[in-house]
Design a protein around this motif. Structure first.
Motif, PDB file in Angstrom:
ATOM      1  N   SER A  63      -0.375 -16.881  54.360  1.00  0.00           N
ATOM      2  CA  SER A  63      -0.790 -16.416  53.032  1.00  0.00           C
ATOM      3  C   SER A  63       0.191 -15.360  52.523  1.00  0.00           C
ATOM      4  O   SER A  63       0.513 -15.302  51.340  1.00  0.00           O
ATOM      5  CB  SER A  63      -2.205 -15.848  53.095  1.00  0.00           C
ATOM      6  N   LYS A 119      -8.799 -18.370  68.654  1.00  0.00           N
ATOM      7  CA  LYS A 119      -9.259 -18.017  67.305  1.00  0.00           C
ATOM      8  C   LYS A 119      -8.372 -16.934  66.700  1.00  0.00           C
ATOM      9  O   LYS A 119      -8.000 -16.998  65.525  1.00  0.00           O
ATOM     10  CB  LYS A 119     -10.711 -17.520  67.374  1.00  0.00           C
ATOM     11  N   VAL A 120      -8.024 -15.933  67.530  1.00  0.00           N
ATOM     12  CA  VAL A 120      -7.197 -14.829  67.037  1.00  0.00           C
ATOM     13  C   VAL A 120      -5.834 -15.352  66.595  1.00  0.00           C
ATOM     14  O   VAL A 120      -5.313 -14.968  65.535  1.00  0.00           O
ATOM     15  CB  VAL A 120      -7.049 -13.758  68.139  1.00  0.00           C
ATOM     16  N   TYR A 121      -5.244 -16.264  67.384  1.00  0.00           N
ATOM     17  CA  TYR A 121      -3.915 -16.742  67.013  1.00  0.00           C
ATOM     18  C   TYR A 121      -3.950 -17.615  65.774  1.00  0.00           C
ATOM     19  O   TYR A 121      -3.030 -17.584  64.960  1.00  0.00           O
ATOM     20  CB  TYR A 121      -3.264 -17.463  68.184  1.00  0.00           C
ATOM     21  N   ILE A 122      -5.027 -18.408  65.621  1.00  0.00           N
ATOM     22  CA  ILE A 122      -5.164 -19.186  64.382  1.00  0.00           C
ATOM     23  C   ILE A 122      -5.261 -18.239  63.185  1.00  0.00           C
ATOM     24  O   ILE A 122      -4.630 -18.431  62.144  1.00  0.00           O
ATOM     25  CB  ILE A 122      -6.394 -20.119  64.455  1.00  0.00           C
ATOM     26  N   GLY A 123      -6.026 -17.147  63.363  1.00  0.00           N
ATOM     27  CA  GLY A 123      -6.167 -16.166  62.287  1.00  0.00           C
ATOM     28  C   GLY A 123      -4.844 -15.512  61.938  1.00  0.00           C
ATOM     29  O   GLY A 123      -4.502 -15.367  60.760  1.00  0.00           O
ATOM     30  N   ILE A 124      -4.058 -15.138  62.972  1.00  0.00           N
ATOM     31  CA  ILE A 124      -2.754 -14.506  62.732  1.00  0.00           C
ATOM     32  C   ILE A 124      -1.845 -15.455  61.951  1.00  0.00           C
ATOM     33  O   ILE A 124      -1.179 -15.060  60.989  1.00  0.00           O
ATOM     34  CB  ILE A 124      -2.102 -14.129  64.076  1.00  0.00           C
ATOM     35  N   TYR A 125      -1.844 -16.714  62.358  1.00  0.00           N
ATOM     36  CA  TYR A 125      -0.975 -17.686  61.699  1.00  0.00           C
ATOM     37  C   TYR A 125      -1.349 -17.845  60.224  1.00  0.00           C
ATOM     38  O   TYR A 125      -0.487 -17.866  59.345  1.00  0.00           O
ATOM     39  CB  TYR A 125      -1.084 -19.022  62.421  1.00  0.00           C
ATOM     40  N   GLU A 126      -2.653 -17.949  59.977  1.00  0.00           N
ATOM     41  CA  GLU A 126      -3.087 -18.127  58.580  1.00  0.00           C
ATOM     42  C   GLU A 126      -2.744 -16.904  57.742  1.00  0.00           C
ATOM     43  O   GLU A 126      -2.332 -17.013  56.593  1.00  0.00           O
ATOM     44  CB  GLU A 126      -4.589 -18.410  58.539  1.00  0.00           C
ATOM     45  N   GLU A 127      -2.871 -15.727  58.341  1.00  0.00           N
ATOM     46  CA  GLU A 127      -2.550 -14.507  57.628  1.00  0.00           C
ATOM     47  C   GLU A 127      -1.071 -14.477  57.251  1.00  0.00           C
ATOM     48  O   GLU A 127      -0.698 -14.179  56.104  1.00  0.00           O
ATOM     49  CB  GLU A 127      -2.876 -13.315  58.528  1.00  0.00           C
ATOM     50  N   LEU A 164      -5.409 -25.198  67.804  1.00  0.00           N
ATOM     51  CA  LEU A 164      -4.437 -24.110  67.636  1.00  0.00           C
ATOM     52  C   LEU A 164      -3.024 -24.664  67.560  1.00  0.00           C
ATOM     53  O   LEU A 164      -2.237 -24.299  66.680  1.00  0.00           O
ATOM     54  CB  LEU A 164      -4.565 -23.148  68.820  1.00  0.00           C
ATOM     55  N   THR A 222      -0.793 -24.706  64.056  1.00  0.00           N
ATOM     56  CA  THR A 222       0.248 -23.694  63.890  1.00  0.00           C
ATOM     57  C   THR A 222       1.657 -24.224  64.089  1.00  0.00           C
ATOM     58  O   THR A 222       2.603 -23.520  63.760  1.00  0.00           O
ATOM     59  CB  THR A 222       0.036 -22.529  64.866  1.00  0.00           C
TER      60      THR A 222
END
Lengths: 118, 136
Positions: free
Chosen positions: A101, A90-98, B92, B96
């Motif tokens: 953007s 979840k954290v890595y998906i969040g980092i990628y989306e950030e 994931l 990504t």
């Protein structure tokens, strides 16, 4: 009779020892995969495999030392490793989306593109 | 009595070694396959079958205690959680990776894939009927 029982226990302990040693070697092989893995998902898969192997190791040790409480640790370890994989992905998906953007806004277009591992 | 103990040791040991063999196959697959989404396939082997075999062997060796139930709980927990974590890891990776198209085919819309599958099915049906006609 006494001697036979001890032989039985010796056989059991030898079997456990051999399996523990082989599992330890496999543990290091999975560690190599985690270090080498080109992408983050590779590393997380390796961590997941290490978790499964450690669970088997703990269960074997609980029989080897005749300590039943180690099985409780095994259960908790299963929950913790599951949680670790979930949270990290979840954290890595969040980092990628950030990062994406930010790229769309045009604030840092090139500096973030270099770390392809994420 | 002791004969039964030895038989139990042999059966439990065989199951444990079977689990170990599955872990070895898992590691071989993880180093042999080239891409994460393929490697995950091999890695899921140990999570389900490997730990089931090992824990079944340990249950046989430990005899019937309360601890047997705990081992069964571990296996059950892994059966439930391993698909979830695999799914998240695949999401994931698919979400990504920008060069995903180099490793596998990507369909932008589901309709395209469905149409293609339907076409394949129809052609296979046609060839089957064709074969039957030839036999007659």
């Amino acid at each position: 009779m006494e001697k036979e029982v001890s032989l039985f226990l010796q056989a059991q302990r030898g079997l456990f020892l051999v399996i523990l040693i082989v599992l330890g070697l496999l543990f290091f092989a999975a560690l190599v995969r985690a270090v080498k893995g080109p992408r983050v998902a590779d590393r997380l898969v390796a961590v997941n495999m290490i978790g499964t192997m450690v669970m088997v190791m703990i269960a074997i040790l609980s029989l080897y030392w005749q300590e039943e409480y180690l099985l409780d640790i095994c259960l908790i370890y299963a929950m913790a490793s599951f949680l670790a994989v979930i949270v990290l992905s979840k954290v890595y998906i969040g980092i990628y989306e950030e990062q994406h953007s930010e790229e769309e806004k045009g604030t840092k277009p090139d500096s973030r593109k270099e770390d392809k591992g994420v | 009595m002791s004969v039964w103990e030895w038989i139990r040791l042999l059966l439990g040991g065989a199951l444990l070694l079977c689990g170990l063999l599955i872990f070895l196959i898992e590691m071989y697959g993880v180093f042999r396959l080239k891409y994460v989404l393929n490697r995950m396939h091999a890695a899921a082997l140990g999570d389900t079958l490997g730990i089931t075999c090992s824990m079944a062997g340990l249950m046989l060796l430990s005899g019937f205690h309360f601890s047997t139930l705990k081992m069964a709980m571990v296996v059950l927990f892994l059966w439930l959680t391993s698909p979830v974590s695999s799914h998240l890891l695949a999401r994931l990776e698919a979400g990504t990776n920008e060069e995903l198209g180099e490793h596998c085919e990507i369909y932008e819309e589901l309709k395209v894939l469905e149409a293609e599958l339907q076409e394949q099915r129809e052609t296979s049906m046609q060839s089957e009927t064709f074969d039957e006609e030839e036999k007659e």
